[in-house]
Scaffold this motif. Sequence first.
Motif: not given
Length: 82
Positions: A4-10, A12-17
């Motif tokens: 759950t906490f990982g999705c908060i950071f992952m 946006p990162l995956l969308a950007w990548l």
Amino acid sequence: TATTFGCIFMTPLLAWLVLGAIVPVDPVGIAQSTIQIVLLPILLGGFLNSFAPRITACITPLSPLIGIAATIVLVGASVSQP
């Protein structure tokens, strides 16, 4: 949990990548939206469960219906925007 906490950071990162080379991506905006949609309800539920267990006991049977209604509203809002 950690996912759950990982999705908060992952998210946006995956969308950007993945999409960053094709379309402009606002990772900060995605992170803020993810926090509002994911983290705030979890924190609110934990707070209510700790400090107002009677209210939580009344709301718990309605949780599936509330979850489905919230999903419909969120998807509908994202689809309806131009």
